[in-house]
Design an enzyme around this catalytic site. Structure first.
Site, PDB file in Angstrom:
ATOM      1  N   TYR A 125      35.438  32.709  24.113  1.00 37.19           N
ATOM      2  CA  TYR A 125      36.330  32.401  23.076  1.00 37.19           C
ATOM      3  C   TYR A 125      35.736  32.753  22.177  1.00 37.19           C
ATOM      4  CZ  TYR A 125      37.509  31.331  27.598  1.00 37.19           C
ATOM      5  OH  TYR A 125      38.266  31.403  28.895  1.00 37.19           O
ATOM      6  N   TYR A 164      33.133  36.807  31.953  1.00 36.49           N
ATOM      7  CA  TYR A 164      31.947  35.771  31.113  1.00 36.49           C
ATOM      8  C   TYR A 164      30.863  34.552  31.871  1.00 36.49           C
ATOM      9  CZ  TYR A 164      35.744  31.729  30.966  1.00 36.49           C
ATOM     10  OH  TYR A 164      36.411  30.653  31.263  1.00 36.49           O
ATOM     11  N   ARG A 174      32.498  34.747  35.280  1.00 34.40           N
ATOM     12  CA  ARG A 174      33.787  34.335  35.587  1.00 34.40           C
ATOM     13  C   ARG A 174      34.830  35.340  35.669  1.00 34.40           C
ATOM     14  NH1 ARG A 174      37.892  30.123  34.920  1.00 34.40           N
ATOM     15  NH2 ARG A 174      37.861  30.986  37.038  1.00 34.40           N
ATOM     16  N   HIS A 177      40.957  36.424  32.627  1.00 35.09           N
ATOM     17  CA  HIS A 177      41.973  34.863  33.464  1.00 35.09           C
ATOM     18  C   HIS A 177      42.337  34.696  31.515  1.00 35.09           C
ATOM     19  CE1 HIS A 177      38.254  32.808  32.510  1.00 35.09           C
ATOM     20  NE2 HIS A 177      39.076  31.181  32.284  1.00 35.09           N
ATOM     21  N   HIS A 179      44.325  30.931  30.701  1.00 34.35           N
ATOM     22  CA  HIS A 179      44.781  30.192  30.740  1.00 34.35           C
ATOM     23  C   HIS A 179      46.341  29.950  30.306  1.00 34.35           C
ATOM     24  CE1 HIS A 179      40.706  28.247  31.868  1.00 34.35           C
ATOM     25  NE2 HIS A 179      40.473  29.235  30.387  1.00 34.35           N
TER      26      HIS A 179
END
Length: 256
Positions: A125, A164, A174, A177, A179
């Site tokens: 991120y 990640y 994870r 995906h 959000h």
């Protein structure tokens, strides 16, 4: 000395939770689209929800003073395209994600603000708290927004996010995906969920996704690849509808 929390232990807890849910449903308990807020395999979930009764606000407008804002400008025609927000092209598998926002009766929910945020193709991120050693992409910030049209449709152009690590336990990763955040008619009407990609081998190992113990509810979080949405020599296409309520409701992070 503290014993490391292994994936094997987390997986055993996930299996225990799923078995308990299956037995409860077989015994007549209702199916649940949303998990308990305190889901043991997701260790920090016990810190992410209130443990005491909520405090009533006597001034409803006070909530909006600290609530989220839409931004300094109106939603523009390019806000939905996460690949055109910088001077260069972002790295990764380009894709188009679209679907409809629907109510419990299948009717379109029009004019709703839909926001997305995600990791880049390397699984990182653009955020100061993300410090794992995957490369940042100077041409990808990972945020976008749009308004649903008269048919309740939304659309984003982006790149596929990478998996990640997230430190819930040893070797915790994870699945890829995106959000999603949806606003209603006021700042206090906000729902947050996540969209996943079909066939991800990390599904079985992820406590967040597995906290949705109902199989059909969990499957509703996975987008469908749609070849007709793919653009030749440009991008792949995925379709994912969001249902706000009812027996086919999409999982929401804060539960019901």
């Amino acid at each position: 000395m503290t014993t490391p929390l292994t994936q094997g232990r987390i997986s055993a807890e996930i299996a225990e939770q799923r078995d308990a849910y299956a037995k409860a449903v077989a015994g007549g308990a209702p199916e649940r689209s949303h998990p308990d807020r305190g889901y043991a395999p997701y260790r920090s979930s016990v810190l992410r929800h209130p443990g005491k009764p909520l405090v009533a606000l006597h001034d409803p407008e006070a909530v909006e003073l600290s609530g989220p804002v839409f931004g300094v400008t109106d939603v523009t025609a390019l806000d939905h395209d996460l690949t055109r927000q910088h001077h260069g092209e972002p790295l990764g598998e380009r894709m188009r994600v679209t679907g409809r926002v629907l109510d419990r009766d299948g009717r379109p929910v029009r004019g709703q603000l839909v926001e997305v945020w995600q990791a880049n193709a390397s699984g990182r991120y653009a955020h100061q708290r993300d410090d794992h050693p995957a490369p940042l992409d100077p041409n990808f910030t990972g945020v976008g927004r749009c308004l649903t049209d008269d048919q309740g449709r939304y659309e984003f152009v982006t790149v596929k996010p990478g998996a990640y690590p997230w430190r819930n336990h040893v070797n915790a990763w994870r699945p890829a995906h995106i959000h999603f955040s949806l606003f209603g008619n006021a700042f206090t009407q906000r729902l947050i969920t996540q969209m996943y990609f079909p066939g991800d081998p990390l599904f079985a190992y992820d406590p967040i996704l597995q906290s949705v113990t109902d199989d059909s509810a969990r499957e509703r979080l996975v987008a469908t690849y749609d070849h007709d949405l793919s653009t030749p020599e440009w991008s792949l296409g995925y379709r994912w509808d969001i249902v706000l309520d009812g027996p086919a409701a999409t999982w929401i992070e804060e539960g019901r």
